[in-house]
Design a protein around this motif. Structure first.
Motif, PDB file in Angstrom:
ATOM      1  N   THR A   1       0.797  -1.228   0.000  1.00  0.00           N
ATOM      2  CA  THR A   1       0.000   0.000   0.000  1.00  0.00           C
ATOM      3  C   THR A   1       0.830   1.278   0.000  1.00  0.00           C
ATOM      4  OG1 THR A   1      -0.121   0.011   2.428  1.00  0.00           O
ATOM      5  CG2 THR A   1      -1.871  -1.164   1.240  1.00  0.00           C
ATOM      6  N   GLN A   2       2.152   1.175   0.093  1.00  0.00           N
ATOM      7  CA  GLN A   2       2.977   2.381   0.209  1.00  0.00           C
ATOM      8  C   GLN A   2       4.391   2.083  -0.253  1.00  0.00           C
ATOM      9  OE1 GLN A   2       3.360   5.594  -0.006  1.00  0.00           O
ATOM     10  NE2 GLN A   2       2.097   6.016   1.807  1.00  0.00           N
ATOM     11  N   SER A   3       5.086   3.126  -0.681  1.00  0.00           N
ATOM     12  CA  SER A   3       6.488   2.994  -1.098  1.00  0.00           C
ATOM     13  C   SER A   3       7.347   3.980  -0.305  1.00  0.00           C
ATOM     14  CB  SER A   3       6.634   3.267  -2.598  1.00  0.00           C
ATOM     15  OG  SER A   3       5.959   2.287  -3.359  1.00  0.00           O
ATOM     16  N   TYR A   4       8.568   3.557   0.002  1.00  0.00           N
ATOM     17  CA  TYR A   4       9.521   4.401   0.715  1.00  0.00           C
ATOM     18  C   TYR A   4      10.865   4.323   0.008  1.00  0.00           C
ATOM     19  CZ  TYR A   4       5.936   4.011   4.310  1.00  0.00           C
ATOM     20  OH  TYR A   4       4.736   4.033   4.985  1.00  0.00           O
ATOM     21  N   ASN A   5      11.727   5.259   0.316  1.00  0.00           N
ATOM     22  CA  ASN A   5      13.023   5.234  -0.347  1.00  0.00           C
ATOM     23  C   ASN A   5      14.086   5.954   0.477  1.00  0.00           C
ATOM     24  OD1 ASN A   5      11.954   7.914  -1.029  1.00  0.00           O
ATOM     25  ND2 ASN A   5      13.683   8.043  -2.446  1.00  0.00           N
ATOM     26  N   ALA A   6      15.315   5.771   0.051  1.00  0.00           N
ATOM     27  CA  ALA A   6      16.463   6.447   0.652  1.00  0.00           C
ATOM     28  C   ALA A   6      17.481   6.700  -0.445  1.00  0.00           C
ATOM     29  CB  ALA A   6      17.071   5.600   1.765  1.00  0.00           C
ATOM     30  N   LEU A   7      18.308   7.723  -0.252  1.00  0.00           N
ATOM     31  CA  LEU A   7      19.337   8.081  -1.220  1.00  0.00           C
ATOM     32  C   LEU A   7      20.670   8.221  -0.502  1.00  0.00           C
ATOM     33  CD1 LEU A   7      17.351  10.853  -3.136  1.00  0.00           C
ATOM     34  CD2 LEU A   7      17.959   8.611  -4.052  1.00  0.00           C
ATOM     35  N   LEU A   8      21.663   7.463  -0.942  1.00  0.00           N
ATOM     36  CA  LEU A   8      23.041   7.614  -0.486  1.00  0.00           C
ATOM     37  C   LEU A   8      23.767   8.392  -1.572  1.00  0.00           C
ATOM     38  CD1 LEU A   8      23.388   3.981   0.756  1.00  0.00           C
ATOM     39  CD2 LEU A   8      24.115   5.910   2.163  1.00  0.00           C
ATOM     40  N   LEU A   9      24.216   9.607  -1.264  1.00  0.00           N
ATOM     41  CA  LEU A   9      24.638  10.535  -2.305  1.00  0.00           C
ATOM     42  C   LEU A   9      26.045  11.077  -2.083  1.00  0.00           C
ATOM     43  CD1 LEU A   9      21.310  12.559  -2.541  1.00  0.00           C
ATOM     44  CD2 LEU A   9      22.108  10.802  -4.135  1.00  0.00           C
ATOM     45  N   ARG A  10      26.619  11.547  -3.199  1.00  0.00           N
ATOM     46  CA  ARG A  10      27.919  12.209  -3.200  1.00  0.00           C
ATOM     47  C   ARG A  10      27.922  13.234  -4.336  1.00  0.00           C
ATOM     48  NH1 ARG A  10      31.806   7.637  -6.135  1.00  0.00           N
ATOM     49  NH2 ARG A  10      30.797   7.758  -8.184  1.00  0.00           N
ATOM     50  N   ASP A  11      28.986  14.006  -4.395  1.00  0.00           N
ATOM     51  CA  ASP A  11      29.225  14.896  -5.524  1.00  0.00           C
ATOM     52  C   ASP A  11      30.290  14.234  -6.394  1.00  0.00           C
ATOM     53  OD1 ASP A  11      29.743  16.834  -7.339  1.00  0.00           O
ATOM     54  OD2 ASP A  11      30.220  18.421  -5.903  1.00  0.00           O
ATOM     55  N   PRO A  12      29.921  13.712  -7.587  1.00  0.00           N
ATOM     56  CA  PRO A  12      30.897  12.975  -8.407  1.00  0.00           C
ATOM     57  C   PRO A  12      32.126  13.799  -8.784  1.00  0.00           C
ATOM     58  CG  PRO A  12      28.671  12.657  -9.246  1.00  0.00           C
ATOM     59  CD  PRO A  12      28.598  13.750  -8.218  1.00  0.00           C
ATOM     60  N   SER A  13      32.001  15.123  -8.801  1.00  0.00           N
ATOM     61  CA  SER A  13      33.127  15.964  -9.204  1.00  0.00           C
ATOM     62  C   SER A  13      34.139  16.188  -8.079  1.00  0.00           C
ATOM     63  CB  SER A  13      32.620  17.325  -9.695  1.00  0.00           C
ATOM     64  OG  SER A  13      32.008  18.043  -8.635  1.00  0.00           O
ATOM     65  N   SER A  14      33.798  15.793  -6.857  1.00  0.00           N
ATOM     66  CA  SER A  14      34.722  15.999  -5.740  1.00  0.00           C
ATOM     67  C   SER A  14      34.588  14.866  -4.736  1.00  0.00           C
ATOM     68  CB  SER A  14      34.448  17.340  -5.048  1.00  0.00           C
ATOM     69  OG  SER A  14      33.107  17.374  -4.563  1.00  0.00           O
ATOM     70  N   THR A  15      34.694  13.653  -5.235  1.00  0.00           N
ATOM     71  CA  THR A  15      34.554  12.498  -4.357  1.00  0.00           C
ATOM     72  C   THR A  15      35.919  11.893  -4.061  1.00  0.00           C
ATOM     73  OG1 THR A  15      33.444  10.359  -4.077  1.00  0.00           O
ATOM     74  CG2 THR A  15      34.264  10.874  -6.270  1.00  0.00           C
ATOM     75  N   ALA A  16      36.072  11.329  -2.877  1.00  0.00           N
ATOM     76  CA  ALA A  16      37.333  10.713  -2.474  1.00  0.00           C
ATOM     77  C   ALA A  16      37.059   9.661  -1.416  1.00  0.00           C
ATOM     78  CB  ALA A  16      38.295  11.765  -1.929  1.00  0.00           C
ATOM     79  N   ALA A  17      37.818   8.568  -1.470  1.00  0.00           N
ATOM     80  CA  ALA A  17      37.676   7.505  -0.478  1.00  0.00           C
ATOM     81  C   ALA A  17      38.910   6.616  -0.542  1.00  0.00           C
ATOM     82  CB  ALA A  17      36.416   6.674  -0.734  1.00  0.00           C
ATOM     83  N   PRO A  18      39.319   6.032   0.566  1.00  0.00           N
ATOM     84  CA  PRO A  18      40.445   5.087   0.538  1.00  0.00           C
ATOM     85  C   PRO A  18      40.092   3.857  -0.286  1.00  0.00           C
ATOM     86  CG  PRO A  18      39.909   5.795   2.778  1.00  0.00           C
ATOM     87  CD  PRO A  18      38.787   6.250   1.908  1.00  0.00           C
ATOM     88  N   ASP A  19      41.095   3.077  -0.664  1.00  0.00           N
ATOM     89  CA  ASP A  19      40.863   1.840  -1.404  1.00  0.00           C
ATOM     90  C   ASP A  19      39.987   0.905  -0.577  1.00  0.00           C
ATOM     91  OD1 ASP A  19      42.434   2.744  -3.461  1.00  0.00           O
ATOM     92  OD2 ASP A  19      44.270   1.776  -2.710  1.00  0.00           O
ATOM     93  N   GLY A  20      39.026   0.283  -1.255  1.00  0.00           N
ATOM     94  CA  GLY A  20      38.114  -0.622  -0.571  1.00  0.00           C
ATOM     95  C   GLY A  20      36.926   0.068   0.057  1.00  0.00           C
ATOM     96  N   PHE A  21      36.840   1.385  -0.096  1.00  0.00           N
ATOM     97  CA  PHE A  21      35.735   2.164   0.446  1.00  0.00           C
ATOM     98  C   PHE A  21      35.075   2.953  -0.682  1.00  0.00           C
ATOM     99  CE2 PHE A  21      38.368   1.383   4.083  1.00  0.00           C
ATOM    100  CZ  PHE A  21      37.527   1.371   5.186  1.00  0.00           C
ATOM    101  N   THR A  22      33.815   3.297  -0.494  1.00  0.00           N
ATOM    102  CA  THR A  22      33.110   4.233  -1.364  1.00  0.00           C
ATOM    103  C   THR A  22      32.496   5.307  -0.486  1.00  0.00           C
ATOM    104  OG1 THR A  22      32.603   2.588  -3.068  1.00  0.00           O
ATOM    105  CG2 THR A  22      31.217   4.551  -2.998  1.00  0.00           C
ATOM    106  N   SER A  23      32.791   6.549  -0.796  1.00  0.00           N
ATOM    107  CA  SER A  23      32.293   7.665   0.007  1.00  0.00           C
ATOM    108  C   SER A  23      30.959   8.149  -0.539  1.00  0.00           C
ATOM    109  CB  SER A  23      33.310   8.804   0.002  1.00  0.00           C
ATOM    110  OG  SER A  23      32.846   9.886   0.790  1.00  0.00           O
ATOM    111  N   LEU A  24      29.909   7.962   0.224  1.00  0.00           N
ATOM    112  CA  LEU A  24      28.566   8.479  -0.070  1.00  0.00           C
ATOM    113  C   LEU A  24      28.087   9.194   1.194  1.00  0.00           C
ATOM    114  CD1 LEU A  24      27.119   5.293  -1.835  1.00  0.00           C
ATOM    115  CD2 LEU A  24      27.963   7.362  -2.947  1.00  0.00           C
ATOM    116  N   PRO A  25      28.610  10.381   1.450  1.00  0.00           N
ATOM    117  CA  PRO A  25      28.468  10.997   2.783  1.00  0.00           C
ATOM    118  C   PRO A  25      27.077  11.468   3.144  1.00  0.00           C
ATOM    119  CG  PRO A  25      29.502  12.526   1.269  1.00  0.00           C
ATOM    120  CD  PRO A  25      29.408  11.217   0.538  1.00  0.00           C
ATOM    121  N   LEU A  26      26.233  11.758   2.153  1.00  0.00           N
ATOM    122  CA  LEU A  26      24.904  12.305   2.432  1.00  0.00           C
ATOM    123  C   LEU A  26      23.856  11.217   2.296  1.00  0.00           C
ATOM    124  CD1 LEU A  26      23.033  14.731   2.973  1.00  0.00           C
ATOM    125  CD2 LEU A  26      23.011  15.144   0.508  1.00  0.00           C
TER     126      LEU A  26
END
Length: 394
Positions: free
Chosen positions: A120-145
């Motif tokens: 009867t209902q839908s929900y959602n979430a967004l894990l976001l970043r700025d592709p033009s200024s993203t950074a993360a150590p190897d083995g990680f993905t930074s999606l800070p927001l």
């Protein structure tokens, strides 16, 4: 023929969270196999299924949400920008349009869109970043927001899944009064630029500024200041004449007005600007609702023409600053690592130019896209901006 659905960032009220870089080891996270695996595991936890031989009991969730019905689908998908979203759904609506692609390259992805479809209902979430200024150590993905629109019972399970599956820290993102007001000033700066074809009255319409007094008194929780759109340009003009108000003319003019007429100093440490509401967005210290901006005429290609309408540029600025705020409030990455990774990623101006060239390939395709974006925008704007009741139930 069905319309392109609204871009998930627009037209919904989200609670704000910040997330440390997600650990996933050698297997890339922003790939379909990995996302499908996480979608399956989250669905099993939400349904209370058996996970690796261990019974996961979430019966309390079903009791708390008896009217949702069963969970029909749980999906994790890579999400790009507005143009990528439209291209993907145009491809789904028109399979013969072979020049379009439904795959968003990982280096250009904004993040992950998590969707939960109940009966009867839908929900959602967004894990976001700025592709033009993203950074993360190897083995990680930074999606800070992290933006979440889920009832508390489901939200708790989802946040716990992010923490345990990716060894990540998840915390509420609390925006300062300065950030809330700077967002409004960004809109005004874009709308009053010499190249803007939009006006403050058309985009902002009615403006409401909420002042709160969390530590000053228990007798007055907040004070709402409502202003007609036609009065806003006068405040901007007055603010530009004030000393030390170059970057915040509206806020300075509002502060002067409140001191003069209400003897209230909104710059006092015990006074906070806790929410700003207008036709383009609702931004509080812990939640957000962003409306789809009016788009520029993409059939006009001129080197002197901005890369989008004033509203689009304001949204781009706001998005980038919000991601930066989510990252900056917790120093998860060293400055050296951030600078090194930034130098290897495409700049925002390069990305914008590529997007602009893409829009100029065919006037026919551009016209179709404009029509569909307009329909999607009209559909989500029809409900207007959230009131207090809806904002309270993200």
């Amino acid at each position: 023929m069905a319309d392109v659905p609204p871009y998930p960032l627009y037209g919904r009220s989200y609670l704000l969270y910040r997330v440390s870089p997600l650990h996933h080891g050698d297997a890339p996270l922003l790939r379909e196999p990995a996302l499908n695996t996480h979608a399956k595991r989250l669905r099993e936890q939400l349904k209370g299924d058996n996970v690796r031989g261990v019974d996961v009991d979430f019966a309390a969730t079903e009791g708390a949400l008896p009217n949702l019905g069963p969970l029909d689908a749980c999906s994790w998908d890579v999400i790009g920008d507005d143009d990528a979203w439209i291209d993907r759904h145009r491809q789904l609506l028109h399979p013969d349009a072979s020049q379009l692609t439904t795959v968003v390259p990982a280096e250009h992805a904004r993040g992950i869109h998590v969707s939960l479809d109940y009966e009867t209902q839908s929900y959602n979430a967004l894990l976001l970043r700025d592709p033009s200024s993203t950074a993360a150590p190897d083995g990680f993905t930074s999606l800070p927001l992290l933006l979440v629109k889920m009832p508390s019972a489901i939200r708790d399970i989802f946040l716990n899944y992010i923490r345990t599956s990716f060894d990540a820290h998840v915390a509420p993102l609390r925006l300062s009064s300065a950030f809330v007001t700077s967002t409004l000033e960004t809109y005004f700066r874009r709308l009053t630029a010499s190249t803007s074809t939009q006006t403050v009255q058309d985009v902002i319409r009615q403006l409401q500024v909420q002042l709160s007094f969390p530590t000053a008194t228990t007798l007055l929780r907040h004070l709402d200041v409502t202003m007609a759109g036609r009065d806003v340009p006068g405040f901007l003009s007055r603010g530009r004449l004030l000393r030390n108000a170059k970057d915040r003319p509206f806020t300075a003019a509002l502060a002067a007005y409140m001191r003069e007429h209400l003897a209230l100093d909104i710059s006092h440490p015990k006074v906070r600007i806790s929410r700003i509401s207008c036709a383009s967005f609702v931004l509080a210290t812990d939640r957000l609702k962003l409306m789809a901006p009016d788009i520029a005429d993409v059939s006009i290609v001129d080197s002197d023409t901005p890369e989008g309408s004033a509203g689009e540029l304001a949204v781009q600025d706001f998005y980038a600053s919000l991601v930066k705020e989510a990252t900056g409030t917790g120093k998860f990455l060293s400055e050296d690592l951030t600078m090194d990774r930034r130098s290897s990623t495409p700049s925002s101006s390069t990305s914008a130019s590529a997007s602009r060239r893409k829009r100029a390939v065919s006037n026919v395709a551009a016209g179709s896209r404009t029509s569909k974006r307009s329909k999607a925008r009209e559909k989500e704007n029809r409900d207007g901006v959230l009131g207090d009741a809806e904002m309270a139930d993200a």
